[in-house]
Enzyme design. Structure first.
Site, short mmCIF file in Angstrom:
data_model
loop_
_atom_site.label_atom_id
_atom_site.label_comp_id
_atom_site.label_asym_id
_atom_site.label_seq_id
_atom_site.Cartn_x
_atom_site.Cartn_y
_atom_site.Cartn_z
N LEU A 81 1.14 45.05 15.32
CA LEU A 81 0.36 46.18 15.83
C LEU A 81 0.37 46.20 17.36
O LEU A 81 0.52 47.26 17.99
CB LEU A 81 -1.07 46.10 15.31
CG LEU A 81 -2.01 47.24 15.68
CD1 LEU A 81 -1.49 48.57 15.13
CD2 LEU A 81 -3.41 46.97 15.14
N PHE A 105 3.58 47.61 18.62
CA PHE A 105 3.63 49.07 18.51
C PHE A 105 2.80 49.74 19.60
O PHE A 105 3.25 50.70 20.23
CB PHE A 105 3.09 49.51 17.14
CG PHE A 105 4.00 49.23 15.98
CD1 PHE A 105 5.37 49.30 16.11
CD2 PHE A 105 3.47 48.89 14.73
CE1 PHE A 105 6.21 49.04 15.03
CE2 PHE A 105 4.29 48.64 13.65
CZ PHE A 105 5.67 48.72 13.80
N GLU A 106 1.60 49.26 19.79
CA GLU A 106 0.65 49.94 20.67
C GLU A 106 0.87 49.65 22.15
O GLU A 106 0.65 50.51 23.00
CB GLU A 106 -0.79 49.57 20.29
CG GLU A 106 -1.20 50.03 18.90
CD GLU A 106 -1.29 51.54 18.79
OE1 GLU A 106 -1.47 52.22 19.82
OE2 GLU A 106 -1.17 52.05 17.66
N GLY A 107 1.28 48.43 22.47
CA GLY A 107 1.32 48.03 23.87
C GLY A 107 -0.10 47.95 24.41
O GLY A 107 -1.07 48.30 23.71
N ARG A 129 8.57 53.81 14.07
CA ARG A 129 7.42 52.97 13.74
C ARG A 129 7.16 52.99 12.24
O ARG A 129 6.89 51.96 11.63
CB ARG A 129 6.19 53.44 14.50
CG ARG A 129 4.91 52.69 14.11
CD ARG A 129 3.77 52.98 15.05
NE ARG A 129 2.52 52.35 14.62
CZ ARG A 129 1.46 52.20 15.38
NH1 ARG A 129 1.48 52.64 16.62
NH2 ARG A 129 0.36 51.61 14.91
#
Length: 400
Positions: free
Chosen positions: A11, A14-16, A129
């Site tokens: 996660l 994906f988010e950074g 994603r």
């Protein structure tokens, strides 16, 4: 059910993480941290890394509850992690839409990509994603989630000029720092796998890399990359590393052999020259094992697998103590001295000290007169400086 560490690591990928609020084109609200979005995030807001981690924990609880609310089929850990990631990105409306159209595991698997979202300007990134979330959803429950560790970038996201120490680490285990762990990914340049021939060395490689990732004293900077080689992964002094110098230090600590200076372009050759590794070209069918070193096929990046498949029935043998990274002399104490005493006992047992020392040492971690005498006898036997100090040259000779 709670999101696993591997799920959280994915996660985060994906988010950074951004510590200053930003607004994506077409969005009503602003975003900060690991994707926290809503009216409470104001333009110009800034947070610390610790606050970003706290927000993530709060938000995970919310999205975990949404998955449990809308998904009525039984889920294993991988399936739950995948749907939490999906919901984290798409919100309550997304998981509701998915669940209204899916009734079986197979339908959910296909639906993750089918119901990818609606933001056309981000369609390519979102579908990518979704594909990764589906791959996680479809992974067998007993499949190994591979976690890698490496020196990644400095506190500004750059590769040179960073301050000593990890400015981004806020908690351990560390999945967001300058030197940190993350879920395995396939690099665009491809991977070469360098697998230690010894299971003991492999386990020690993973241990050294974990220690570095969780050590806030080790930061990232290519312009100051040798700090970790000098100080070691257990240092309490702030220093820096880059990806290849950190791998070099992990190899030194795990095997007692320094492969010398290298970068990612020359790493495979340097490590193969030690005789301690086998070389494998990574493919989708490659089973990655704990302690595997991965380096890109051309100059790029290098990592160590800190959690992967085990080494089958191979049983670790040899010295059970951690190889020291500091000079040892009379008066030194600790596990490093136990390693030294163990190795000297091996030489005594083989009769390599030419009869001068015949009684084995007590492996107690206390560098006293008997350890000093055995060390000097060994140094004389192998024709190196007889100074009674166990440094890199002596350690290398002991490992043979």
């Amino acid at each position: 059910m709670k999101t696993s560490e591997a799920g959280i690591a994915l996660l985060k990928q994906f988010e950074g993480c951004r510590l200053t609020a930003y607004q994506l084109a077409g969005e009503k609200y602003w975003t900060i941290g690991y994707g926290r979005y809503g009216p409470e995030v104001q333009p110009g807001s800034t947070i610390t890394q610790a606050q970003a981690e706290a927000f993530l924990k709060e938000d995970l609880v919310k999205y975990e509850k949404l998955v449990e609310q809308y998904v009525t089929i039984p889920l294993n850990q991988n399936q739950f992690d995948a749907l939490v990631s999906y919901t984290y990105n798409r919100g309550s409306g997304g998981i509701k839409q998915l669940s209204q159209n899916c009734r079986t595991v197979e339908e959910y698997s296909a639906g993750i990509v089918k119901y990818w979202g609606s933001a056309e300007r981000y369609k390519a990134a979102l579908i990518e994603r979704r594909k990764k979330e589906r791959a996680l959803f479809d992974r067998k429950e007993n499949a190994v989630s591979v976690i890698i560790g490496s020196a990644r970038s400095d506190e500004r996201g750059k590769y040179s000029g960073g301050a000593p120490g990890d400015q981004k680490q806020s908690s351990t285990p560390d999945y967001s720092g300058e030197v940190s762990m993350q879920s395995f990914y396939v690099h665009s340049k491809g991977w070469i796998v360098l697998r230690a021939r010894s299971a003991m060395h492999a386990n020690a490689l993973a241990t050294s890399m974990k220690r570095a990732c969780n050590n806030s004293c080790i930061g990232y900077s290519q312009s100051d990359r040798y700090g970790v080689v000098k100080e070691g992964t257990g240092t309490t002094k702030k220093c820096n590393a880059d990806c290849s110098s950190l791998v070099r230090q992990c190899v030194k600590e795990a095997t007692g052999k320094d492969p010398g200076d290298f970068n990612t372009a020359s790493e495979a050759s340097a490590l193969m020259a030690t005789g301690l590794f086998d070389k494998i070209v990574y493919s989708s069918s490659t089973k990655l094992c704990t302690g595997d070193i991965l380096v890109t096929k051309t100059k790029g990046h290098t990592v160590i697998v800190v959690s992967g498949a085990g080494r089958g029935t191979e049983t670790p043998t040899g010295n059970p103590f951690t190889i020291p990274t500091v000079l040892l002399k009379k008066g030194s104490k600790g596990e490093g001295v136990k390693w030294l005493q163990y190795e000297l006992n091996e030489e005594i047992e083989k009769g390599c000290l030419k009869g001068k020392i015949t009684e084995k040492l007590v492996v107690d971690g206390d560098f006293g007169n008997k350890t000093l005498a055995a060390l000097k006898a060994f140094q004389k036997a192998v024709n190196i400086e007889v100074d009674g100090v166990a440094g890199p040259v002596t350690r290398s000779k002991l490992k043979g």
